[in-house]
Design a protein around this motif. Sequence first.
Motif, short mmCIF file in Angstrom:
data_model
loop_
_atom_site.label_atom_id
_atom_site.label_comp_id
_atom_site.label_asym_id
_atom_site.label_seq_id
_atom_site.Cartn_x
_atom_site.Cartn_y
_atom_site.Cartn_z
N ARG A 82 1.76 -0.64 0.54
CA ARG A 82 0.62 -0.70 1.45
C ARG A 82 1.15 -0.93 2.85
NH1 ARG A 82 -4.06 -4.71 0.54
NH2 ARG A 82 -2.32 -6.17 0.39
N TYR B 299 0.43 -2.16 6.79
CA TYR B 299 -0.45 -2.94 7.65
C TYR B 299 -0.36 -2.41 9.07
CZ TYR B 299 -2.67 -6.88 10.02
OH TYR B 299 -3.50 -7.65 10.79
N GLU C 84 -5.47 -4.05 10.00
CA GLU C 84 -6.00 -3.70 8.68
C GLU C 84 -4.94 -2.99 7.85
OE1 GLU C 84 -9.30 -1.19 9.58
OE2 GLU C 84 -8.07 0.62 9.74
N TYR C 85 -5.11 -3.08 6.51
CA TYR C 85 -4.21 -2.41 5.58
C TYR C 85 -4.74 -1.02 5.24
CZ TYR C 85 -1.55 -6.65 4.53
OH TYR C 85 -0.74 -7.76 4.62
N GLY C 86 -3.80 -0.10 5.03
CA GLY C 86 -4.17 1.21 4.55
C GLY C 86 -4.33 1.20 3.04
N ASP C 87 -4.61 2.35 2.47
CA ASP C 87 -4.76 2.44 1.02
C ASP C 87 -3.43 2.21 0.31
OD1 ASP C 87 -7.43 3.04 1.36
OD2 ASP C 87 -7.09 5.22 1.35
N GLU C 88 -3.52 1.70 -0.89
CA GLU C 88 -2.32 1.48 -1.70
C GLU C 88 -1.81 2.80 -2.26
OE1 GLU C 88 -1.68 -2.19 -4.30
OE2 GLU C 88 -2.24 -0.65 -5.76
N GLU C 89 -0.50 3.01 -2.15
CA GLU C 89 0.13 4.24 -2.62
C GLU C 89 1.09 3.92 -3.76
OE1 GLU C 89 3.27 7.65 -0.94
OE2 GLU C 89 2.56 6.02 0.37
#
Length: 331
Positions: free
Chosen positions: A131, A133, A139-144
């Motif tokens: 992830r 930041y 904010e965090y992006g989507d989990e990959e």
Amino acid sequence: MRIIINAVLLILSITSCAQDSTQINMKTLSDISNLYQEITHYPIEPHYGIYVSSSNTNFEVRINDIPVFLEYEFITNDISPKGSYFPINLAISKSGIQKIEVRMYPSYNRETQQLETSLNNAQVIIDVVKREYNTSKKEYGDEEVLLNLSSPIEKNKVSKKTKFIYPELKEYIFDANFEALVPYDIKILEKAQNLITTDPEEIKKITEELLIAYNEIWQIYDQNKVSQYADLIYNKEKRAAQQLFFSESDSKKRVEQLLTSGRIVKEGYKMMSFKNFKLRFYANGKIVTLVYDEIGQVGRNKSVLRSKGDSRKSYYSLFYKPINSDEFILY
């Protein structure tokens, strides 16, 4: 006589000055709470981690030969769902190809109080994820998902159940690689001695030297020497703060985690003596540690630096020895 007295006073004065200098240079809990000011932040800060699912096996997960998950002395029947998340940035020192390794061993049967004879029905599944930041957007992006790693299994065509394809084995190790891109470059282990050996005399020697460091730390913990404790762990905490990109709140929260009601060792808990332990090498010989080694007991293969109260607690104790140095330092 006057000359002798003056000489003694001079020595005492020098010693006092040296001690005062040492006290002045010692790091404090306040320094640790302000580590967020000492590290570098980046526009994008990547956080890597793993999810773990398992069944019927003792096992450990290593990233670049550094332990990120240890689970021993348990037994289950069914594969658990997607497990807890464990951050692994602390085992990633720089960008590039990273190695993840899983080591599987027979589980401990609480009914027989013995290890199972093999890895029958054992299974481990690991997801490596990332992830990012965004510091400007906060904010965090989507989990990959970067990698899905599983012990080899086969499925019964009738029952649709899966089972480990090497049930007769007592040990199974499997690994894979994944790429990580991190903005920092931690060089500590590049400047550490490679201590790995299989020679019994060398292992004994390293163990005896390491025990000196353990005994010093044991005293700090047992006597609740908070100021010495803060100085002892400062560099380790600073490295961790950088690898995890600590914010101000992260640093403050971390300090709160270090003590319980002002104590290193929780009230009602007592430091345990060192027994039933063995030397372990990590990071391809650059890290050493002493781990508890009694089958069927809580804490096996975890730090021998432990306390006992309502339960047992293990304390961090991974060490390295810088090149051209005889001192073991917490990594």
